[in-house]
Design a protein around this motif. Structure first.
Motif: not given
Lengths: 281, 190
Positions: A115-126
Motif C-alpha cells: 500500500y505504499q502508493n495508496t497510503l503514503g509513508p506518513a499514514a503507514i508510520q501512523a
C-alpha cells in the motif's frame, strides 16, 4: 459465504500423511481452535489456508479443495494468491520476523509492500505507531531495534502487530503461546482473540472485505488456554478433524484425547461418552 | 605481467605489442574473471548463506504468507545490485591494473611513459570495453542467481547453510570460467 472452507483435504509431506480427508467450515467472525498433540500436523492447517502447505519439504502431495473468502486456493495464480494473502494475517510459531530489518520496518513491511502508493509513508508510520501503542510496544518502535534484541514474547507481539496492520479479514495463529509463561500466554491470547486496531486512515476497499471482527483460527496443543475465548473447538487426531463443540462441550468431554489436551488425567467412568462428532469426509 | 613480459618482448624487438597484450589480457580476460572471483567469494557466499538462513528460520515463509513476492523482494534487488557492482568493479579493476602497469613501466623498466600511454590508447578499442563490460553484467547476473538459488534450496537445518553456499560458489565459478571462454571465443570469431 464462509470465510474458510476445506473439503476432503489430504496432505502428504515427504511421504508422511498429516491430513487425511479433512473437511472444515469456518464462518466469518468465528474464532476456532484446532487442538492436537505435538507432531499431529495441526500447523499444516493454517499453512494450507495460506497456500503454503510444505515450503520446507522435498515432496508435497495436496488433494482436495481449500476455499478462502470464496476463492479456491488451487485455482489462484501467484498474483491472485498474493492479493489474498495480504488480507490474511498470520502469526507463526517463532514470529517469522525479518531479522535484518528493525521492528518498525518489520511491522510496516506488508503496508509498504502492498500500500505504499495508496497510503503514503506518513499514514503507514501512523498505523505502525497506533498498533505498537495498543500493544504497549512503543518503546520497540525506535529505529534500529532488531528482532535479535527481542525476547520470545516481544517477537510474538511484533508479529501480531504486523499481522493486524493490514486489517485482515482472517487471522491465523500457529501455537502462539508455546513456550510463554502463563501470564504472558494469557495476555497474548487476549490480544489474539479480541484486539481490533482502529486506524485514522482506511485501506482501499477490496473484494473480500469483512466488516466484523476478523475470523480467527488458532492451532494449539493446550486447549485450556483458549477455553474462554474461542467459539468452537476442533480436535485433530490421526489426520482427521473432529468437532468437540463449544467451551462446555470441551469441559464435559470424557474423550481421553481432549482430557490430555486440557492437561488433565483421564479417569474413564463406566459410561463415559465420547463427545466428539466426526466431520471429516 | 608487465614485469614478466616486457623484457622478453623487448628482447625480441616486439616491445611495441605490450599495450595490446595488456589490453587483451587485463581488460578482456583477467579483469572480468578476477572481479567475478572477488564477488563470488566475498558476496556470493554471503548471499547464499543469507538466503539459506532466511529460509531455515522461516523468514521466506513469512514473506510469502504476507503476499510478498520473494523473487521481487529478495532476489531481484540482489541481482540488479550484483550486475551494477560487477560492472563498476571491472571498470575500477581495469583502471587500477593499467595504472599499475604505468607505474611499473615508469619506475622499474625502460619504457618511457609516453610510449606506454600511446600503446595503451592505441590498443584499446571499443570492442575490448564491450567484451569486458558485457562479461561483467553477465557474471553479476549469474553469480547472484546461483547464490540465491542455492541459498533458497536450504530446507530444515543450519548445517545446510555451508553446503548450499559451497554449491553456489562452485557452480558460479564454473559458469564464469566457461562463459568467459565462450564469450571471448565468440567475439574473436566475430
Amino acid at each position: 459465504m464462509n470465510c474458510v472452507e476445506m473439503r476432503h483435504v489430504r496432505l502428504e509431506v515427504d511421504g508422511r500423511r498429516y491430513l487425511d480427508g479433512v473437511s472444515l467450515t469456518v464462518a466469518p467472525g468465528e474464532a476456532v481452535v484446532i487442538a492436537g498433540l505435538p507432531g499431529c500436523g495441526k500447523s499444516f492447517v493454517p499453512r494450507c489456508i495460506l497456500g503454503l502447505p510444505g515450503m520446507d519439504a522435498d515432496e508435497v502431495n495436496l488433494q482436495g479443495d481449500i476455499i478462502v473468502a470464496g476463492q479456491r486456493i488451487g485455482d489462484l495464480n501467484s498474483q491472485e494468491l498474493q492479493a489474498l494473502r495480504r488480507r490474511v494475517g498470520s502469526v507463526m510459531r517463532d514470529g517469522g520476523l525479518i531479522e535484518n530489518m528493525d521492528v518498525r520496518a518489520n511491522v510496516t513491511l506488508p503496508l509498504t509492500y502492498h500500500y505504499q502508493n495508496t497510503l503514503g509513508p506518513a499514514a503507514i508510520q501512523a498505523r505502525c505507531d497506533a498498533v505498537l501503542e495498543d500493544l504497549q510496544l512503543s518503546r520497540l518502535g525506535a529505529p534500529g531495534i532488531r528482532p535479535v534484541a527481542l525476547n520470545r514474547e516481544e517477537r510474538l507481539y511484533v508479529s501480531l502487530a504486523r499481522a493486524v496492520i493490514c486489517e485482515p479479514f482472517l487471522l491465523l495463529f500457529d501455537e502462539p503461546c508455546l513456550g510463554l509463561s502463563p501470564g504472558s500466554a494469557r495476555r497474548l491470547s487476549d490480544f489474539a482473540f479480541s484486539y481490533q486496531p482502529a486506524f485514522a486512515t482506511a485501506l482501499p476497499q477490496e473484494q473480500g472485505d469483512w466488516a466484523s471482527l476478523p475470523t480467527r483460527i488458532v492451532t494449539t496443543a493446550d486447549l485450556g488456554r483458549y477455553l474462554d475465548r474461542a467459539d468452537r473447538f476442533i480436535l485433530l487426531h490421526d489426520g482427521r478433524l473432529e468437532v468437540i463443540g463449544d467451551r462446555m462441550a470441551v469441559l464435559g468431554s470424557h474423550d481421553p484425547r481432549v482430557r490430555q489436551l486440557l492437561g488433565k488425567e483421564f479417569n474413564p467412568g463406566p459410561s463415559a461418552p465420547v463427545m466428539t462428532e466426526a466431520i471429516d469426509g | 605481467m608487465l614485469i614478466q613480459s616486457l623484457p622478453q618482448l623487448q628482447g625480441v624487438g616486439a616491445g611495441e605489442f605490450i599495450g595490446r597484450i595488456l589490453v587483451i589480457s587485463i581488460v578482456r580476460e583477467l579483469g572480468p574473471i578476477i572481479t567475478a572471483m572477488v564477488v563470488i567469494t566475498r558476496s556470493g557466499t554471503a548471499m547464499a548463506a543469507e538466503m539459506a538462513t532466511n529460509r531455515i528460520t522461516g523468514q521466506v515463509e513469512a514473506l510469502e504468507g504476507m503476499g510478498v513476492d520473494v523473487f521481487h523482494y529478495l532476489i531481484a534487488p540482489r541481482v540488479l545490485g550484483a550486475m551494477v557492482s560487477m560492472f563498476c568493479m571491472i571498470v575500477y579493476f581495469d583502471v587500477v591494473a593499467l595504472v599499475g602497469g604505468f607505474l611499473v613501466a615508469s619506475l622499474r623498466l625502460t619504457m618511457p611513459i609516453s610510449v606506454y600511454m600511446e600503446q595503451i590508447a592505441g590498443s584499446l578499442q571499443p570492442l575490448d570495453l564491450y567484451i569486458s563490460l558485457s562479461k561483467g553484467i553477465l557474471f553479476g547476473l549469474v553469480v547472484s542467481l546461483f547464490s540465491c538459488y542455492h541459498g533458497l534450496r536450504a530446507r530444515r537445518a543450519p548445517f545446510e547453510i555451508p553446503m548450499v553456499a559451497r554449491s553456489g560458489v562452485i557452480q558460479a565459478m564454473f559458469f564464469v570460467f566457461v562463459s568467459s571462454a565462450a564469450i571471448s571465443a565468440g567475439f574473436y570469431w566475430i
